[in-house]
Write a protein that holds these residues in place. Structure first.
Motif, mmCIF file in Angstrom:
data_model
loop_
_atom_site.group_PDB
_atom_site.id
_atom_site.type_symbol
_atom_site.label_atom_id
_atom_site.label_comp_id
_atom_site.label_asym_id
_atom_site.label_seq_id
_atom_site.Cartn_x
_atom_site.Cartn_y
_atom_site.Cartn_z
ATOM 1 N N THR A 185 7.002 17.937 -13.169
ATOM 2 C CA THR A 185 5.671 18.399 -13.572
ATOM 3 C C THR A 185 5.323 18.010 -14.996
ATOM 4 O OG1 THR A 185 5.857 20.287 -12.056
ATOM 5 C CG2 THR A 185 4.185 20.418 -13.781
ATOM 6 N N ASN A 186 6.234 18.218 -15.920
ATOM 7 C CA ASN A 186 5.916 17.935 -17.321
ATOM 8 C C ASN A 186 5.648 16.451 -17.543
ATOM 9 O OD1 ASN A 186 6.092 20.612 -17.977
ATOM 10 N ND2 ASN A 186 8.111 20.483 -18.925
ATOM 11 N N THR A 230 5.168 24.630 -18.887
ATOM 12 C CA THR A 230 4.094 24.107 -18.049
ATOM 13 C C THR A 230 2.744 24.368 -18.685
ATOM 14 O OG1 THR A 230 5.467 24.856 -16.191
ATOM 15 C CG2 THR A 230 3.294 23.948 -15.656
#
Length: 273
Positions: A185-186, A230
């Protein structure tokens, strides 16, 4: 051999394993903690190798373990053929086939093997339900454009999941700016931050990160997760907010994550179907 009444936490990297352990401690449990070699979230944790999976499962049963939960991130390990014991070697065709078939397939086989050994696999929602938010707006709320972007992201994530790829996507102004793949995700959000000009209208909707389990995924393992990192990455990417499938995503460090979202001007939305 048969288990007793004890939970084992197979801990991976990141904040999930400590959160699950804290939840179990609050419930008065003292679980057995182990980690795949190279992926322990901290020092002092018993590690095991996949090549010796059967002796490891036997050791859990010997300690009175009857339930296992997986908590944290791991990568596919490199397997050394010389390290397999004879009983684990009998599982090699299943293990190799699963590893080559994709993350979801690999995890399904892993769950099946543990349960064949008499170890019930339970999910984070069962062990620590407070970590998996129900439907609702936790911080702020999306406007109409954000809702449309979230709806589009839902469609994209479902398509990704059907191919056993990632669990997230970023959509702004109806356009997909990025999808989650192996780097995570990052990395996806860093890409969006580096390509903010991809939005057609600089003054238009800023975009939404959406996360959800894969369609048909066994939700006892590998739920998507959201935390302070996040939120901070979404702020750097210039997004309006983060949405996820209600009941299908882990929210880590909730107080700190909600505070970071408020400070960064992001909404957090646990989205219903």
């Amino acid at each position: 051999m048969s288990g007793g009444n004890l939970t084992a936490v197979i801990a991976g990297q990141g904040a999930l394993a400590p959160a699950v352990l804290a939840a179990l401690a609050d419930q008065g449990e003292s679980p057995v903690v182990a980690a795949l070699q190279g992926f322990a979230p901290g020092p002092g944790i018993t590690e095991f190798r996949l090549e010796r999976l059967v002796p490891f499962m036997d050791s859990l049963l010997d300690q009175g373990v009857d339930k296992v939960t997986f908590a944290g991130a791991v990568r596919r390990p490199h397997l050394d053929p010389e390290l397999f014991d004879s009983r684990t070697a009998s599982l090699v065709p299943r293990i190799l086939s699963a590893i080559q078939s994709g993350d979801d397939a690999a995890l399904r086989v892993l769950i099946a093997i543990f349960e064949e050994w008499g170890l019930k696999v339970i999910g984070t929602a069962d062990v620590a339900p407070d970590l998996v938010p129900a439907e609702g707006h936790l911080v702020g709320g999306p406007n109409g454009h954000d809702r449309e972007d979230a709806r589009r992201a839902v469609e994209i994530v479902r398509g990704l999941g059907a191919l056993d790829l990632g669990q997230g996507a970023v959509v702004a102004q109806g356009l997909c700016l990025a999808v989650e793949t192996l780097p995570g995700t990052n990395a996806m959000l860093d890409f969006v931050a580096a390509h903010k000009a991809l939005r057609p209208n600089p003054r238009g909707a800023r975009g939404v990160l959406y996360k959800a389990p894969k369609p048909g995924q066994d939700r006892r393992i590998d739920l998507p997760a959201i935390g302070v990192e996040t939120v901070n990455a979404a702020v750097r990417a210039g997004l309006a907010g983060i949405a996820w499938e209600a009941g299908g995503c882990v929210l880590l460090d909730r107080t700190e994550t909600e505070a970071a979202a408020r400070e960064g001007g992001l909404f957090l939305w646990s989205r219903g179907a």
